[in-house]
Design a protein around this motif. Structure first.
Motif, PDB file in Angstrom:
ATOM      1  N   ARG A 124       0.817  -1.218   0.000  1.00 49.69           N
ATOM      2  CA  ARG A 124       0.000   0.000   0.000  1.00 49.69           C
ATOM      3  C   ARG A 124       0.851   1.269   0.000  1.00 49.69           C
ATOM      4  N   GLN A 125       2.049   1.172  -0.535  1.00 49.74           N
ATOM      5  CA  GLN A 125       2.984   2.295  -0.544  1.00 49.74           C
ATOM      6  C   GLN A 125       2.880   3.069  -1.861  1.00 49.74           C
ATOM      7  N   LEU A 126       2.693   4.382  -1.749  1.00 46.06           N
ATOM      8  CA  LEU A 126       2.695   5.251  -2.915  1.00 46.06           C
ATOM      9  C   LEU A 126       4.139   5.441  -3.355  1.00 46.06           C
ATOM     10  N   ILE A 127       4.462   5.025  -4.574  1.00 46.82           N
ATOM     11  CA  ILE A 127       5.830   5.094  -5.085  1.00 46.82           C
ATOM     12  C   ILE A 127       6.069   6.385  -5.840  1.00 46.82           C
ATOM     13  N   PHE A 128       5.051   6.832  -6.574  1.00 44.82           N
ATOM     14  CA  PHE A 128       5.202   8.000  -7.434  1.00 44.82           C
ATOM     15  C   PHE A 128       3.855   8.676  -7.629  1.00 44.82           C
ATOM     16  N   SER A 129       3.890  10.001  -7.789  1.00 44.67           N
ATOM     17  CA  SER A 129       2.685  10.732  -8.175  1.00 44.67           C
ATOM     18  C   SER A 129       3.063  11.894  -9.074  1.00 44.67           C
ATOM     19  N   GLY A 130       2.143  12.277  -9.939  1.00 42.94           N
ATOM     20  CA  GLY A 130       2.352  13.387 -10.859  1.00 42.94           C
ATOM     21  C   GLY A 130       1.023  13.766 -11.476  1.00 42.94           C
ATOM     22  N   THR A 131       1.060  14.669 -12.469  1.00 42.87           N
ATOM     23  CA  THR A 131      -0.160  15.068 -13.164  1.00 42.87           C
ATOM     24  C   THR A 131       0.035  14.970 -14.671  1.00 42.87           C
ATOM     25  N   CYS A 132      -1.004  14.531 -15.349  1.00 47.93           N
ATOM     26  CA  CYS A 132      -0.970  14.428 -16.812  1.00 47.93           C
ATOM     27  C   CYS A 132      -1.298  15.752 -17.476  1.00 47.93           C
ATOM     28  N   GLY A 133      -2.105  16.564 -16.843  1.00 49.03           N
ATOM     29  CA  GLY A 133      -2.543  17.818 -17.436  1.00 49.03           C
ATOM     30  C   GLY A 133      -4.055  17.836 -17.589  1.00 49.03           C
ATOM     31  N   GLU A 134      -4.554  18.873 -18.244  1.00 47.99           N
ATOM     32  CA  GLU A 134      -5.997  19.091 -18.324  1.00 47.99           C
ATOM     33  C   GLU A 134      -6.712  18.194 -19.327  1.00 47.99           C
ATOM     34  N   ARG A 135      -6.013  17.639 -20.286  1.00 49.38           N
ATOM     35  CA  ARG A 135      -6.659  16.799 -21.296  1.00 49.38           C
ATOM     36  C   ARG A 135      -6.992  15.425 -20.723  1.00 49.38           C
ATOM     37  N   LYS A 136      -8.180  14.943 -21.050  1.00 51.06           N
ATOM     38  CA  LYS A 136      -8.659  13.666 -20.522  1.00 51.06           C
ATOM     39  C   LYS A 136      -7.716  12.518 -20.884  1.00 51.06           C
TER      40      LYS A 136
END
Length: 186
Positions: A124-136
């Motif tokens: 249950r460990q979060l390894i990475f997070s980020g954002t793709c942007g506004e486009r679906k």
């Protein structure tokens, strides 16, 4: 009923030969030989994302809870929940994908920036997070080594591990290629 309007690749066969899909808040398993259904009922909100583990016994389903959506990883033989991943995404989970070895799971959220997370689901460990942007974002999958690929409306991104960091690289369509919606990766 079957949710087809905003979900895809969400009917599969398990290792035991049962069909598995989601409808409303349920994970549904159907044994055609016995004409029998079984249900995974741990979601409190409609299921909007689905992924099959490479071993075909484990499934992950993500829901559309506002504020705290959940990704449930569960066993299709016993219907037992194996892990529940919450706390990162804030609106819904729209895409899920297991890594080739089945140890990690990628999740794409339905928030305005389409947040991306990668978990080691067993710990249950979060390894990475980020954002793709506004486009679906319409699909995600793991590539070779530690690469994640996301695609959707007029974009494709390659998330590449460089040292301890993950870098998002935009796909290039070339000088003659036309930027367009990419609906799937597999």
């Amino acid at each position: 009923g079957y949710r087809a309007e905003d979900c895809k690749s969400n009917v599969r066969y398990t290792a035991s030969g049962e069909m598995v899909w989601h409808a409303s808040r349920l994970g549904v398993l159907y044994n055609a030989m016995e004409h029998r259904q079984r249900f995974f009922m741990n979601h409190q909100y409609d299921v909007t994302a689905f992924a099959m583990h490479p071993g075909k016994r484990i499934v992950a389903t993500g829901d559309a809870a506002r504020g705290r959506p959940a990704v449930c990883v569960w066993d299709t033989e016993t219907l037992a929940p194996l892990a529940t991943l919450t706390g990162f995404h804030t609106q819904s989970v729209e895409q899920l994908a297991f890594s080739a070895d089945g140890a990690r799971i990628a999740c794409v959220g339905g928030d305005p920036n389409h947040s991306v997370s990668i978990y080691s689901w067993e710990t249950r460990q979060l390894i990475f997070s980020g954002t793709c942007g506004e486009r679906k974002v319409l699909d995600c999958c793991f590539g070779e080594a530690d690469t994640l690929v996301t695609c959707g409306v007029n974009h494709i991104h390659f998330w590449v591990k460089e040292g301890v960091h993950v870098v998002k690289r935009r796909g290039v369509f070339g000088q003659t290629g036309k930027v367009q919606a990419l609906t799937c990766l597999t």
